[in-house]
Structure formats: C-alpha cells, structure tokens
Design a protein around this motif. Structure first.
Motif, PDB file in Angstrom:
ATOM      1  N   VAL A  17      57.775   3.537  54.697  1.00  0.00           N
ATOM      2  CA  VAL A  17      57.255   2.447  53.866  1.00  0.00           C
ATOM      3  C   VAL A  17      55.910   1.951  54.402  1.00  0.00           C
ATOM      4  O   VAL A  17      55.514   0.819  54.142  1.00  0.00           O
ATOM      5  N   SER A  18      55.208   2.811  55.114  1.00  0.00           N
ATOM      6  CA  SER A  18      53.890   2.445  55.621  1.00  0.00           C
ATOM      7  C   SER A  18      52.877   2.414  54.484  1.00  0.00           C
ATOM      8  O   SER A  18      53.152   2.864  53.364  1.00  0.00           O
ATOM      9  N   ALA A  19      51.696   1.910  54.795  1.00  0.00           N
ATOM     10  CA  ALA A  19      50.646   1.801  53.769  1.00  0.00           C
ATOM     11  C   ALA A  19      50.242   3.169  53.242  1.00  0.00           C
ATOM     12  O   ALA A  19      50.022   3.350  52.032  1.00  0.00           O
ATOM     13  N   ASP A  20      50.140   4.175  54.131  1.00  0.00           N
ATOM     14  CA  ASP A  20      49.760   5.516  53.690  1.00  0.00           C
ATOM     15  C   ASP A  20      50.826   6.114  52.766  1.00  0.00           C
ATOM     16  O   ASP A  20      50.507   6.763  51.761  1.00  0.00           O
ATOM     17  N   SER A  21      52.091   5.884  53.116  1.00  0.00           N
ATOM     18  CA  SER A  21      53.167   6.389  52.266  1.00  0.00           C
ATOM     19  C   SER A  21      53.146   5.732  50.895  1.00  0.00           C
ATOM     20  O   SER A  21      53.322   6.388  49.865  1.00  0.00           O
ATOM     21  N   LYS A  22      52.892   4.430  50.880  1.00  0.00           N
ATOM     22  CA  LYS A  22      52.823   3.714  49.610  1.00  0.00           C
ATOM     23  C   LYS A  22      51.699   4.247  48.733  1.00  0.00           C
ATOM     24  O   LYS A  22      51.877   4.467  47.530  1.00  0.00           O
ATOM     25  N   ASP A  23      50.535   4.470  49.333  1.00  0.00           N
ATOM     26  CA  ASP A  23      49.397   4.973  48.549  1.00  0.00           C
ATOM     27  C   ASP A  23      49.686   6.346  47.954  1.00  0.00           C
ATOM     28  O   ASP A  23      49.365   6.615  46.788  1.00  0.00           O
ATOM     29  N   ALA A  24      50.293   7.224  48.751  1.00  0.00           N
ATOM     30  CA  ALA A  24      50.595   8.574  48.258  1.00  0.00           C
ATOM     31  C   ALA A  24      51.611   8.519  47.113  1.00  0.00           C
ATOM     32  O   ALA A  24      51.460   9.204  46.090  1.00  0.00           O
ATOM     33  N   ILE A  25      52.649   7.691  47.272  1.00  0.00           N
ATOM     34  CA  ILE A  25      53.672   7.596  46.227  1.00  0.00           C
ATOM     35  C   ILE A  25      53.104   6.951  44.971  1.00  0.00           C
ATOM     36  O   ILE A  25      53.425   7.355  43.843  1.00  0.00           O
ATOM     37  N   LYS A  26      52.230   5.967  45.137  1.00  0.00           N
ATOM     38  CA  LYS A  26      51.623   5.314  43.972  1.00  0.00           C
ATOM     39  C   LYS A  26      50.755   6.291  43.188  1.00  0.00           C
ATOM     40  O   LYS A  26      50.745   6.281  41.945  1.00  0.00           O
ATOM     41  N   LEU A  27      50.014   7.152  43.894  1.00  0.00           N
ATOM     42  CA  LEU A  27      49.184   8.140  43.207  1.00  0.00           C
ATOM     43  C   LEU A  27      50.050   9.129  42.418  1.00  0.00           C
ATOM     44  O   LEU A  27      49.740   9.466  41.276  1.00  0.00           O
ATOM     45  N   ALA A  28      51.136   9.582  43.056  1.00  0.00           N
ATOM     46  CA  ALA A  28      52.024  10.526  42.365  1.00  0.00           C
ATOM     47  C   ALA A  28      52.700   9.862  41.164  1.00  0.00           C
ATOM     48  O   ALA A  28      52.835  10.462  40.095  1.00  0.00           O
ATOM     49  N   THR A  29      53.104   8.608  41.349  1.00  0.00           N
ATOM     50  CA  THR A  29      53.764   7.889  40.254  1.00  0.00           C
ATOM     51  C   THR A  29      52.799   7.615  39.107  1.00  0.00           C
ATOM     52  O   THR A  29      53.210   7.565  37.939  1.00  0.00           O
ATOM     53  N   ALA A  30      51.519   7.436  39.420  1.00  0.00           N
ATOM     54  CA  ALA A  30      50.524   7.163  38.381  1.00  0.00           C
ATOM     55  C   ALA A  30      50.422   8.329  37.399  1.00  0.00           C
ATOM     56  O   ALA A  30      50.237   8.131  36.196  1.00  0.00           O
ATOM     57  N   VAL A  31      50.550   9.561  37.928  1.00  0.00           N
ATOM     58  CA  VAL A  31      50.505  10.732  37.048  1.00  0.00           C
ATOM     59  C   VAL A  31      51.686  10.720  36.074  1.00  0.00           C
ATOM     60  O   VAL A  31      51.530  10.918  34.863  1.00  0.00           O
ATOM     61  N   VAL A  32      52.889  10.463  36.611  1.00  0.00           N
ATOM     62  CA  VAL A  32      54.087  10.405  35.766  1.00  0.00           C
ATOM     63  C   VAL A  32      53.991   9.237  34.782  1.00  0.00           C
ATOM     64  O   VAL A  32      54.392   9.347  33.619  1.00  0.00           O
ATOM     65  N   GLY A  33      53.446   8.110  35.251  1.00  0.00           N
ATOM     66  CA  GLY A  33      53.287   6.954  34.364  1.00  0.00           C
ATOM     67  C   GLY A  33      52.348   7.247  33.204  1.00  0.00           C
ATOM     68  O   GLY A  33      52.603   6.828  32.073  1.00  0.00           O
ATOM     69  N   THR A  34      51.262   7.977  33.480  1.00  0.00           N
ATOM     70  CA  THR A  34      50.326   8.344  32.409  1.00  0.00           C
ATOM     71  C   THR A  34      50.997   9.258  31.390  1.00  0.00           C
ATOM     72  O   THR A  34      50.847   9.075  30.169  1.00  0.00           O
ATOM     73  N   LEU A  35      51.756  10.251  31.899  1.00  0.00           N
ATOM     74  CA  LEU A  35      52.469  11.154  30.989  1.00  0.00           C
ATOM     75  C   LEU A  35      53.480  10.383  30.132  1.00  0.00           C
ATOM     76  O   LEU A  35      53.593  10.618  28.924  1.00  0.00           O
ATOM     77  N   SER A  36      54.202   9.459  30.758  1.00  0.00           N
ATOM     78  CA  SER A  36      55.206   8.684  30.019  1.00  0.00           C
ATOM     79  C   SER A  36      54.557   7.812  28.955  1.00  0.00           C
ATOM     80  O   SER A  36      55.059   7.703  27.835  1.00  0.00           O
ATOM     81  N   ALA A  37      53.433   7.166  29.303  1.00  0.00           N
ATOM     82  CA  ALA A  37      52.749   6.308  28.338  1.00  0.00           C
ATOM     83  C   ALA A  37      52.234   7.113  27.147  1.00  0.00           C
ATOM     84  O   ALA A  37      52.358   6.684  25.994  1.00  0.00           O
ATOM     85  N   LEU A  38      51.671   8.290  27.436  1.00  0.00           N
ATOM     86  CA  LEU A  38      51.181   9.139  26.341  1.00  0.00           C
ATOM     87  C   LEU A  38      52.335   9.592  25.452  1.00  0.00           C
ATOM     88  O   LEU A  38      52.227   9.578  24.215  1.00  0.00           O
ATOM     89  N   ALA A  39      53.449  10.005  26.085  1.00  0.00           N
ATOM     90  CA  ALA A  39      54.591  10.479  25.304  1.00  0.00           C
ATOM     91  C   ALA A  39      55.163   9.370  24.434  1.00  0.00           C
ATOM     92  O   ALA A  39      55.452   9.580  23.250  1.00  0.00           O
ATOM     93  N   LEU A  40      55.321   8.171  24.994  1.00  0.00           N
ATOM     94  CA  LEU A  40      55.856   7.053  24.212  1.00  0.00           C
ATOM     95  C   LEU A  40      54.934   6.706  23.047  1.00  0.00           C
ATOM     96  O   LEU A  40      55.387   6.472  21.918  1.00  0.00           O
ATOM     97  N   GLY A  41      53.626   6.642  23.326  1.00  0.00           N
ATOM     98  CA  GLY A  41      52.673   6.313  22.268  1.00  0.00           C
ATOM     99  C   GLY A  41      52.690   7.331  21.139  1.00  0.00           C
ATOM    100  O   GLY A  41      52.700   6.962  19.957  1.00  0.00           O
ATOM    101  N   LEU A  42      52.713   8.619  21.498  1.00  0.00           N
ATOM    102  CA  LEU A  42      52.730   9.666  20.478  1.00  0.00           C
ATOM    103  C   LEU A  42      54.028   9.653  19.684  1.00  0.00           C
ATOM    104  O   LEU A  42      54.031   9.856  18.463  1.00  0.00           O
ATOM    105  N   LEU A  43      55.148   9.407  20.364  1.00  0.00           N
ATOM    106  CA  LEU A  43      56.439   9.376  19.668  1.00  0.00           C
ATOM    107  C   LEU A  43      56.532   8.205  18.701  1.00  0.00           C
ATOM    108  O   LEU A  43      57.053   8.341  17.592  1.00  0.00           O
TER     109      LEU A  43
END
Length: 252
Positions: A33-59
């Motif tokens: 739960v260090s700062a570096d771990s948080k940044d890496a997980i946030k970046l990875a989650t941002a990709v999934v979040g973008t895909l989810s937002a696009l999918a929801l909007g298109l649906l």
C-alpha cells in the motif's frame, strides 16, 4: 432475467467488490500500500475505467436508438393498418370479413404486447400467423371492375408490408444485451470498485458515497437491459397508437 433483477445483481456485485477491498486492505503488508504501489494500480485501473465508461456510454446510446426505432416501427405499422382498413372499405362490403379479421389482429397485438401473457386465450396461444388470414381473404375476392382489381392489388401490397414488419419483429423478439458482454462489463466495474475500497478510508461518508456510485452504475445497466426490450419492462413503447387505430378501424 428481468431488468430490475439484473440491476440488483450488479449493485450487489459492485458493493461486494468495494467491501472486499476495504476488508483486504487491513491484511496487506505495508509495501503493498505504498505510494508507488498506489500509483501503479491507479494507472492500471484508469485503463479499465476508460473501457468501462466507453462501453456503458455506447450501450446506453444503442439501447436508446433501439427504443426509438421500435417506436417509429410501431407508428409505421399502425399507419399501414389504418391504410389497409381504408383501402378495403373502398373496395366494398365484400371486404367486411377481412376488415373484421384485421381488427381482431390489432386487438390480439395489444393483448400480446401490453396485456397479461399468463391470461392468454386459445387464439393468442395458437400459432402466430400475423396478417396472413387477412391476405387469404383478400386473395379470395373476385373483383368485378378495374377499380376493384386495383384496390385488391393495393390492399395485398400494403398487407405484404405489414406481414414483413411482423415477421421482423418476431425474429428480433429474443434479442437483447448479450449476457457474456454484460458479465465482462460487470467484471471490469467490479475491479474498479475493488480498488476504490482498497484505497478508501473506512468511514460512513466513504461507504455511503461508494454505495451511491454503485447504485448509479447499476441504474445505468438497468436502463440498458430494460430499453433493449422496448415492448416489455418498466420503460416500454406506448400502446396509444394501436388503441387509437382500433378506434378508427371499421368506420365506413
């Protein structure tokens, strides 16, 4: 599965994912739960979040388009039904039986699409032949004048258009949101809410906010599933055009 049940399952999945993240956080080592771990997980989650937002909007856009198309198709079919009734009226009293069959067809459509399916009569439970009985009656006519022959041909043309629209509706009746796609989308969203719970402090404000966010996303899924079936569910195409047509049909 109904739209309400689907939305409820999505709400439970997202709330559960956030809860698991909150519970798991207490057992993670500090370097996880260090700062570096948080940044890496946030970046990875941002990709999934973008895909989810696009999918929801298109649906949502696709479901709204399907709903509007269903409304347009209903109004077009109603206009053709009224036109067919008027064309047969101009032919003469010989089409009285065909006009009666046409009126019965509209009544059955109203009952099947907006009535109680559990109370279906033997007529509605029988094989759905659409407007074919009306067409058979029209073909059996024996026109005596050129005007009647022209009207008969016009009536058969319009009834053919109605029959085509009817069978297209029958074929599309089972279509909807693919469940495999919905499962993947819920997995993406669950992953996002898991990371929310993983990094969020455990207090009433955060928990309530996550619940409201999960409810909002579940509501979006509910809208998508419900509007994918425009003649069923909470949001459905109005039966007013058909009822209006039923009042107009049979007039001389």
């Amino acid at each position: 599965m109904s739209a309400f049940l689907t939305g409820g399952v999505v709400l439970l999945c997202l709330s559960g994912a956030a809860s698991i993240g909150m519970l798991l956080r207490a057992y993670l080592p500090d370097h996880h739960v260090s700062a570096d771990s948080k940044d890496a997980i946030k970046l990875a989650t941002a990709v999934v979040g973008t895909l989810s937002a696009l999918a929801l909007g298109l649906l949502i856009a696709s479901a709204k388009t399907n709903f509007n198309d269903a409304e347009t198709e209903l109004r077009t079919s109603v206009a053709r039904l009224l036109l067919l009734d008027r064309v047969m009226a101009h032919y003469g009293p010989e089409t009285q039986q065909a006009r009666g069959l046409l009126r019965k067809l509209v009544e059955e459509r109203l009952y099947q699409a907006w009535g109680n399916a559990n109370e279906a009569t033997d007529d509605t439970a029988a094989e759905d032949l659409g407007i074919e009985p009306v067409q058979d009656t029209l073909r059996a006519l024996s026109p005596q004048t050129d005007a009647q022959r022209s009207i008969q041909a016009r009536a058969l043309q319009v009834s053919g258009q109605i029959a085509e629209a009817h069978w297209l509706l029958i074929e599309a009746r089972g279509e909807g949101l693919p469940w495999a796609f919905l499962a993947i989308l819920v997995f993406w969203l669950g992953l996002i809410f898991f990371t929310f719970g993983l990094w969020a402090p455990v207090n009433v404000t955060v928990i309530c906010t996550l619940l409201v966010c999960a409810l909002s996303v579940a509501s979006a899924v509910f809208l998508i599933v419900d509007m994918s079936h425009p003649y069923l569910g909470f949001i459905h195409v109005s039966d007013a055009p058909l009822r209006d047509a039923l009042e107009r049909m049979g007039r001389r």
